[in-house]
Write a protein that holds these residues in place. Structure first.
Motif, PDB file in Angstrom:
ATOM      1  N   GLN B 188      -7.520 -71.234 101.564  1.00 35.02           N
ATOM      2  CA  GLN B 188      -6.873 -72.409 102.145  1.00 35.02           C
ATOM      3  C   GLN B 188      -7.559 -73.677 101.646  1.00 35.02           C
ATOM      4  OE1 GLN B 188      -4.348 -71.660 104.045  1.00 35.02           O
ATOM      5  NE2 GLN B 188      -3.697 -73.755 104.429  1.00 35.02           N
ATOM      6  N   MET B 191      -6.996 -74.091  97.877  1.00 34.40           N
ATOM      7  CA  MET B 191      -5.628 -74.502  97.597  1.00 34.40           C
ATOM      8  C   MET B 191      -5.449 -75.986  97.906  1.00 34.40           C
ATOM      9  SD  MET B 191      -2.121 -73.057  99.244  1.00 34.40           S
ATOM     10  CE  MET B 191      -2.090 -71.334  99.004  1.00 34.40           C
ATOM     11  N   GLU B 192      -5.924 -76.398  99.080  1.00 35.30           N
ATOM     12  CA  GLU B 192      -5.766 -77.801  99.459  1.00 35.30           C
ATOM     13  C   GLU B 192      -6.504 -78.719  98.500  1.00 35.30           C
ATOM     14  OE1 GLU B 192      -6.847 -78.207 103.550  1.00 35.30           O
ATOM     15  OE2 GLU B 192      -5.185 -76.901 104.142  1.00 35.30           O
ATOM     16  N   LYS B 226      -0.038 -67.539  95.606  1.00 32.47           N
ATOM     17  CA  LYS B 226       0.416 -68.598  96.507  1.00 32.47           C
ATOM     18  C   LYS B 226      -0.005 -69.962  95.979  1.00 32.47           C
ATOM     19  CE  LYS B 226       0.848 -66.564 101.073  1.00 32.47           C
ATOM     20  NZ  LYS B 226       0.182 -66.395 102.345  1.00 32.47           N
ATOM     21  N   ALA B 229       2.092 -70.909  93.098  1.00 31.68           N
ATOM     22  CA  ALA B 229       3.447 -71.296  93.523  1.00 31.68           C
ATOM     23  C   ALA B 229       3.451 -72.697  94.122  1.00 31.68           C
ATOM     24  CB  ALA B 229       3.981 -70.288  94.529  1.00 31.68           C
ATOM     25  N   ALA B 230       2.423 -72.987  94.930  1.00 30.84           N
ATOM     26  CA  ALA B 230       2.362 -74.312  95.554  1.00 30.84           C
ATOM     27  C   ALA B 230       2.168 -75.399  94.509  1.00 30.84           C
ATOM     28  CB  ALA B 230       1.231 -74.353  96.577  1.00 30.84           C
ATOM     29  N   ARG B 232       3.103 -75.250  91.454  1.00 25.33           N
ATOM     30  CA  ARG B 232       4.350 -75.367  90.706  1.00 25.33           C
ATOM     31  C   ARG B 232       5.357 -76.224  91.460  1.00 25.33           C
ATOM     32  NH1 ARG B 232       9.319 -73.850  89.521  1.00 25.33           N
ATOM     33  NH2 ARG B 232       9.608 -73.069  91.634  1.00 25.33           N
ATOM     34  N   LEU B 233       5.401 -76.031  92.783  1.00 26.99           N
ATOM     35  CA  LEU B 233       6.325 -76.818  93.602  1.00 26.99           C
ATOM     36  C   LEU B 233       6.028 -78.303  93.483  1.00 26.99           C
ATOM     37  CD1 LEU B 233       6.787 -74.832  96.889  1.00 26.99           C
ATOM     38  CD2 LEU B 233       8.487 -75.354  95.168  1.00 26.99           C
TER      39      LEU B 233
END
Lengths: 130, 290
Positions: B188, B191-192, B226, B229-230, B232-233
């Protein structure tokens, strides 16, 4: 009724979502956008969601659907400016929007559309412009 | 325990404070848990004196069932402070609690003198004193433990921040060298951090280097996917690099699908491909000659 404005820039449509989306707003946007793509024969759609802070599963799905519909109508669709928190939420919700192009900001998004249209033109299987 | 028997503890503490203190200090000095290497005699004397005077004030308000009451605030705060400072000085929890518990024997002896031949009254008072000191002692241990927990938590937090640096390799290219096992909480943070830095540095390519990740199981792979994917978004492409041979084998054996993600064996080759995407290249004397 509240609406999200859709701007036309040459053969592209620009959608800037400046308010937090609620369900009805998303549905209206879906109607308006598909309508306008067909009317203007738009080749590119740029959806700027940099001001969007909160998404739920419905709005996430609507975004994904709108992008998919625009693609079916043969417009290159780019979603730009997604915030980290929104991206994490969408991934956690399992809405990874496969097939939707994304870019960091409007500038990069417009370049992406131009490049994609250029490639299509060169490949020669793009829709002939009337 | 009968409610009728009156307690002599407050009276004893008030009147014989000096005698109690001297007695108690003698005991502490001769005790095996005394740590002359960690605390000076003078400090111990001062601490004992303050504890006694605060305790005397507290019990004057009544021997409550709990030490959270207003009367006991001063003494429990003092003990908390003492416990924290002892934890920092390197006392063990036992040694810290013994400070309070060692007072029992002194107090009991003095109570015996106070009650003389009244066995029932003595028994009641010993029970009360024992309960009170137990509570105070446990409070010390609790604070000690809380202090320790706070230290652990801070270290965990620091480790978490230290272990997830996002570095900018080139204009538009950021790299995230991951070190250590990835669990949900760390992912988490990772990712952030990565996504925030992508926005800040306007990077269109992010390289996640997993050379320092000892094992990749399905969960870790899931976390990585994940993150990819994030990113990429948000409009950034991710490259996963630093996949060691064993990890490549594990990933395939586990049936994790990494087909959607661009993977490279080394950070160097990932960087090369990233530069290429941005329309650049690294020129070495060799490549120029060719």
């Amino acid at each position: 009724m509240e609406r999200i404005p859709i701007l036309r820039l040459r053969d592209c449509l620009l959608v800037t979502i400046q308010v937090d989306m609620h369900d009805q707003l998303a549905l209206t946007l879906q109607d308006d956008l598909t309508e306008l793509i067909v009317r203007h024969q738009a080749r590119g759609v740029l959806i700027d969601i940099s001001a969007l802070e909160i998404v739920d599963s419905f709005i996430g799905r609507m975004l994904s659907n709108i992008a998919a519909m625009a693609r079916i109508l043969d417009a290159v669709t780019v979603v730009v400016g997604m915030r980290p928190a929104v991206a994490i939420t969408l991934v956690e919700l399992g809405l990874e929007m496969p097939g939707v192009r994304t870019a960091l900001n409007v500038d990069a998004g417009m370049r992406l559309i131009e490049r994609a249209l250029e490639e299509e033109r060169q490949a020669g299987h793009g829709r002939s412009k009337g | 325990m009968t409610e009728s028997s009156l307690t002599r503890i407050p009276e004893l503490l008030r009147q014989q404070q000096q005698a109690l203190l001297t007695d108690w200090l003698d005991r502490q000095m001769s005790s095996s848990t005394l740590r002359p290497d960690l605390i000076r005699e003078q400090d111990l004397r001062e601490q004992s004196r303050r504890f006694l005077s605060l305790l005397a004030e507290a019990v004057a308000h009544g021997l409550g069932d709990h030490i959270q009451g207003d009367g006991y605030r001063a003494v429990s705060e003092f003990l908390g402070e003492l416990s924290r400072s002892r934890a920092n000085q390197g006392f063990s929890p036992t040694e810290t609690a013994t400070f309070v518990f060692s007072f029992k024997e002194t107090l009991f002896n003095h109570l015996r003198d106070a009650w003389q031949n009244d066995g029932e009254g003595l028994a009641d008072d010993i029970w009360r004193a024992s309960t009170l000191i137990d509570r105070l002692g446990l409070h010390t241990v609790e604070v000690y433990q809380k202090g320790r927990e706070a230290i652990i938590q801070r270290q965990q937090q620091e480790m978490m921040e230290l272990s997830t640096p996002v570095v900018e390799l080139w204009g538009g290219i950021v790299a995230l060298p991951l070190i250590g096992t990835l669990d949900s909480a760390r992912t988490q943070v990772v990712m952030e951090n990565l996504l925030e830095r992508i926005v800040e540095s306007n990077a269109s390519i992010a390289i996640i280097d997993i050379t320092g990740v000892p094992t990749v199981d399905t969960l870790v792979a899931q976390h990585l996917l994940k993150t990819v994917a994030a990113a990429r978004l948000m409009g950034a492409e991710c490259i996963i690099s630093g996949i060691r041979p064993q990890i490549a084998q594990t990933i395939v054996h586990l049936g994790v699908d990494l087909n959607e993600v661009l993977t490279k064996a080394t950070l160097a080759s990932a960087f090369q491909i990233a530069l290429k995407r941005l329309g650049g290249a690294i020129l070495t004397p060799d490549s120029q000659r060719n």
